[in-house]
Design an enzyme around this catalytic site. Structure first.
Site, PDB file in Angstrom:
ATOM      1  N   PHE A 199      12.519  18.145 -16.240  1.00 30.54           N
ATOM      2  CA  PHE A 199      12.210  16.759 -15.873  1.00 30.54           C
ATOM      3  C   PHE A 199      11.105  16.267 -16.801  1.00 30.54           C
ATOM      4  CE2 PHE A 199       9.870  13.846 -12.876  1.00 30.54           C
ATOM      5  CZ  PHE A 199      10.905  12.969 -12.585  1.00 30.54           C
ATOM      6  N   ILE A 210       5.726  19.952 -19.495  1.00 27.81           N
ATOM      7  CA  ILE A 210       7.084  19.916 -18.949  1.00 27.81           C
ATOM      8  C   ILE A 210       7.538  21.344 -18.646  1.00 27.81           C
ATOM      9  CG2 ILE A 210       9.450  19.105 -19.300  1.00 27.81           C
ATOM     10  CD1 ILE A 210       7.236  16.869 -19.219  1.00 27.81           C
ATOM     11  N   SER A 238      -0.526  10.844 -13.452  1.00 32.47           N
ATOM     12  CA  SER A 238      -0.508  10.175 -12.149  1.00 32.47           C
ATOM     13  C   SER A 238       0.011   8.742 -12.296  1.00 32.47           C
ATOM     14  CB  SER A 238      -1.923  10.134 -11.556  1.00 32.47           C
ATOM     15  OG  SER A 238      -2.356  11.435 -11.253  1.00 32.47           O
ATOM     16  N   GLY A 247     -13.835  43.034  -3.077  1.00 32.07           N
ATOM     17  CA  GLY A 247     -13.643  43.381  -4.496  1.00 32.07           C
ATOM     18  C   GLY A 247     -12.182  43.623  -4.838  1.00 32.07           C
ATOM     19  N   GLU A 249       3.705  17.500  -9.400  1.00 25.99           N
ATOM     20  CA  GLU A 249       4.495  16.536  -8.614  1.00 25.99           C
ATOM     21  C   GLU A 249       3.590  15.625  -7.777  1.00 25.99           C
ATOM     22  OE1 GLU A 249       8.320  17.510  -7.196  1.00 25.99           O
ATOM     23  OE2 GLU A 249       8.464  19.306  -8.415  1.00 25.99           O
ATOM     24  N   GLY A 250       2.452  15.296  -8.372  1.00 26.48           N
ATOM     25  CA  GLY A 250       1.495  14.404  -7.722  1.00 26.48           C
ATOM     26  C   GLY A 250       0.338  15.190  -7.134  1.00 26.48           C
TER      27      GLY A 250
HETATM   28  N1  COS Z   1       8.726   6.046  -2.985  1.00 26.34           N
HETATM   29  C1  COS Z   1       9.514   5.000  -3.209  1.00 26.34           C
HETATM   30  N2  COS Z   1       9.107   3.872  -3.814  1.00 26.34           N
HETATM   31  C2  COS Z   1       7.813   3.810  -4.193  1.00 26.34           C
HETATM   32  C3  COS Z   1       6.918   4.891  -4.005  1.00 26.34           C
HETATM   33  C4  COS Z   1       7.420   6.022  -3.354  1.00 26.34           C
HETATM   34  N3  COS Z   1       6.662   7.102  -3.140  1.00 26.34           N
HETATM   35  N4  COS Z   1       5.707   4.515  -4.502  1.00 26.34           N
HETATM   36  C5  COS Z   1       5.837   3.282  -4.988  1.00 26.34           C
HETATM   37  N5  COS Z   1       7.110   2.854  -4.819  1.00 26.34           N
HETATM   38  C6  COS Z   1       7.658   1.548  -5.214  1.00 26.34           C
HETATM   39  C7  COS Z   1       6.879   0.406  -4.587  1.00 26.34           C
HETATM   40  O1  COS Z   1       7.411   0.088  -3.326  1.00 26.34           O
HETATM   41  C8  COS Z   1       7.102  -0.703  -5.591  1.00 26.34           C
HETATM   42  O2  COS Z   1       8.405  -1.223  -5.397  1.00 26.34           O
HETATM   43  P1  COS Z   1       8.827  -2.729  -5.811  1.00 26.34           P
HETATM   44  O3  COS Z   1       8.878  -2.789  -7.293  1.00 26.34           O
HETATM   45  O4  COS Z   1      10.174  -2.899  -5.179  1.00 26.34           O
HETATM   46  O5  COS Z   1       7.769  -3.610  -5.225  1.00 26.34           O
HETATM   47  C9  COS Z   1       7.090   0.006  -6.922  1.00 26.34           C
HETATM   48  O6  COS Z   1       7.472   1.371  -6.619  1.00 26.34           O
HETATM   49  C10 COS Z   1       5.747  -0.006  -7.632  1.00 26.34           C
HETATM   50  O7  COS Z   1       4.797   0.524  -6.735  1.00 26.34           O
HETATM   51  P2  COS Z   1       3.220   0.529  -7.061  1.00 26.34           P
HETATM   52  O8  COS Z   1       2.787  -0.834  -7.497  1.00 26.34           O
HETATM   53  O9  COS Z   1       2.540   1.130  -5.883  1.00 26.34           O
HETATM   54  O10 COS Z   1       3.169   1.505  -8.339  1.00 26.34           O
HETATM   55  P3  COS Z   1       1.940   2.129  -9.110  1.00 26.34           P
HETATM   56  O11 COS Z   1       2.179   1.983 -10.563  1.00 26.34           O
HETATM   57  O12 COS Z   1       0.639   1.602  -8.558  1.00 26.34           O
HETATM   58  O13 COS Z   1       2.071   3.714  -8.770  1.00 26.34           O
HETATM   59  C11 COS Z   1       1.975   5.751  -7.491  1.00 26.34           C
HETATM   60  C12 COS Z   1       2.193   4.224  -7.499  1.00 26.34           C
HETATM   61  C13 COS Z   1       0.549   6.116  -7.841  1.00 26.34           C
HETATM   62  C14 COS Z   1       2.276   6.174  -6.055  1.00 26.34           C
HETATM   63  C15 COS Z   1       2.986   6.429  -8.468  1.00 26.34           C
HETATM   64  O14 COS Z   1       2.676   6.113  -9.808  1.00 26.34           O
HETATM   65  C16 COS Z   1       3.001   7.938  -8.327  1.00 26.34           C
HETATM   66  O15 COS Z   1       3.668   8.474  -7.443  1.00 26.34           O
HETATM   67  N6  COS Z   1       2.287   8.661  -9.205  1.00 26.34           N
HETATM   68  C17 COS Z   1       2.298  10.122  -9.209  1.00 26.34           C
HETATM   69  C18 COS Z   1       3.328  10.620 -10.138  1.00 26.34           C
HETATM   70  C19 COS Z   1       3.392  12.103 -10.156  1.00 26.34           C
HETATM   71  O16 COS Z   1       3.667  12.737  -9.153  1.00 26.34           O
HETATM   72  N7  COS Z   1       3.130  12.669 -11.341  1.00 26.34           N
HETATM   73  C20 COS Z   1       3.166  14.076 -11.505  1.00 26.34           C
HETATM   74  C21 COS Z   1       4.035  14.444 -12.648  1.00 26.34           C
HETATM   75  S1  COS Z   1       5.687  14.570 -12.226  1.00 26.34           S
HETATM   76  S2  COS Z   1       5.935  16.498 -12.155  1.00 26.34           S
END
Ligand code: COS
Length: 385
Positions: A122, A156, A131, A348, A371-372
């Site tokens: 992925f 990755i 994030s 230890g 994954e967050g």
């Molecule tokens: N599930 C479904 N939809 C989601 C969601 C979730 N967990 N979080 C946000 N959304 C949707 C929102 O509802 C919004 O939808 P609309 O466009 O229809 O309004 C859209 O996504 C944008 O949401 P938001 O403005 O909250 O996005 P941000 O850019 O502020 O990011 C977070 C939100 C921080 C929650 C997101 O970027 C995230 O999950 N980051 C972590 C990523 C991660 O896990 N990285 C690790 C590497 S992957 S191994």
């Protein structure tokens, strides 16, 4: 309402526990030392049809669902988190196709993923976007019936050993950042896709974590998932689902460490009696077992909410999103706390490599990050309140 595992799930749990004990536990320390990708463990997972647990029968899976996958991951993580992560990454890489793939894409890719013949990765994280998913900079530009992808992905998991990588890239810079992202299925042998740096890690040392460099990688337009601009939603929904197997891995690591510490304290004599007989330590273990069970119940609850949910891009119920993030947060924090306390109980012996607990403690740490992070889970949880 029943509040128990089904007979089929219990049987799977027992079977995987036996496989873990007999075939996975024996080499866990050596694999951690050698830091090489464990193809022998991939073979064990293939032979026992574990890759296909959460794949539809139509594509060669056993369609037992997310709960079954979580049970298998938990049992494996009790003895070797690096082997458990093979199943996690497989689910993470495959879920975008299961969620958003068309019939042709599913027919082409899923059968060989369901058997584990092909591994998948992925490709989301970048130097400036971990994030902050919407901040990713990898670009995909349409050129006739192809997309040309340029960018760099970091951290990755398994991209070097996978045959396929799902890559997130920006296809439109003129719209809101999260609306301009698309997802592509990229065959690993596509010219221009190179594997860069191999990370040397604190834990999960038998899994590989690499940089993926994309230089003018030409991908057929038919490999676009869903449509342009749907990438952010595919990623969010993928993570809503796949954070639950991470929680199951964390529960498994914690339970494995706790089991080891309980056994040890019953055998280790100090001041003329077993360590286990000291109330101060009994209370520690009572707390640990309570925390692990709480994390397990939250994880099973989250998995059960997704068990019957069709894998498509329809809106997920808010409580499912919340439970997924709560399970990941709770289980990861529990794994770190419980493994740290388990090392303490061994004193230890907990700190030296001859015993497995320092490995378990090192392995637990990543569950609070990948994954967050735990902090991101709190953002997701609070956004549903
Ligand atoms: N599930 C479904 N939809 C989601 C969601 C979730 N967990 N979080 C946000 N959304 C949707 C929102 O509802 C919004 O939808 P609309 O466009 O229809 O309004 C859209 O996504 C944008 O949401 P938001 O403005 O909250 O996005 P941000 O850019 O502020 O990011 C977070 C939100 C921080 C929650 C997101 O970027 C995230 O999950 N980051 C972590 C990523 C991660 O896990 N990285 C690790 C590497 S992957 S191994």
């Amino acid at each position: 309402m029943t509040y128990e595992l089904t007979d089929e799930q219990e049987m799977l749990k027992d079977t995987v526990a036996r496989i873990a004990k007999e075939q996975i536990a024996p080499g866990a320390d050596k694999r951690d030392e050698e830091e090489a990708f464990p193809w022998d463990m991939v073979e064990v997972l293939r032979e026992n049809a574990l890759f296909g647990a959460d794949f539809p029968e139509k594509y060669g899976g056993s369609e037992m669902g997310l709960m079954a996958l979580c049970l298998a991951i938990e049992e494996i993580a009790k003895v070797c988190a690096s082997t458990a992560v093979i199943l996690l990454v497989h689910e993470l890489g495959s879920t975008p196709i299961l969620l958003a793939g068309n019939e042709a894409q599913k027919d082409k890719y899923l059968p060989r993923l369901a058997t584990g013949e092909n591994l998948i990765a992925f490709g989301l994280t970048e130097p400036n976007a971990g994030s902050d998913v919407a901040g990713l900079r990898t670009k995909a530009v349409r050129d006739g019936n192809q997309y040309v992808i340029n960018g760099t992905k970091i951290f990755i998991s398994h991209a070097d050993v996978a045959s396929v990588v799902c890559i997130a890239a920006r296809t439109d810079s003129s719209v809101a950042p999260h609306k301009g992202i698309s997802m592509f299925i990229v065959d690993k042998d596509t010219p221009g896709l190179k594997i860069g740096k191999h990370e040397r890690k604190l834990g999960l040392r038998a899994s590989s974590t690499v940089e993926v460099i994309l230089e003018d990688v030409r991908v057929p337009a038919e490999n676009l998932l869903a449509e342009e601009g749907k990438g952010f939603h595919i990623i969010m929904k993928t993570l809503d689902i796949t954070r639950i197997p991470v929680a199951a891995q964390a529960v498994g690591i914690a339970q494995g460490a706790l089991d080891y510490a309980v056994q040890y304290t019953k055998e280790r004599m100090q001041f003329g009696k077993p360590l286990f007989s000291f109330q101060g330590l009994q209370w520690m273990m009572a707390d640990m077992t309570t925390q692990v069970e709480a994390a397990r119940q939250l994880t099973y609850k989250a998995a059960s909410l997704f068990q019957t949910f069709p894998k498509n891009l329809d809106k997920l119920p808010k409580n499912a999103i919340r439970y997924s993030a709560m399970a990941k947060l709770c289980a990861a924090e529990t794994a770190m706390k419980v493994t740290t306390d388990a090392v303490q109980l061994l004193g230890g012996y907990g700190y030296v490599r001859e015993y497995p607990l320092e490995r378990m403690m090192r392995d637990a740490k990543i569950t609070q990050i990948y994954e967050g992070t735990s902090q991101i889970q709190k953002i997701v949880i609070s956004s549903t309140l």
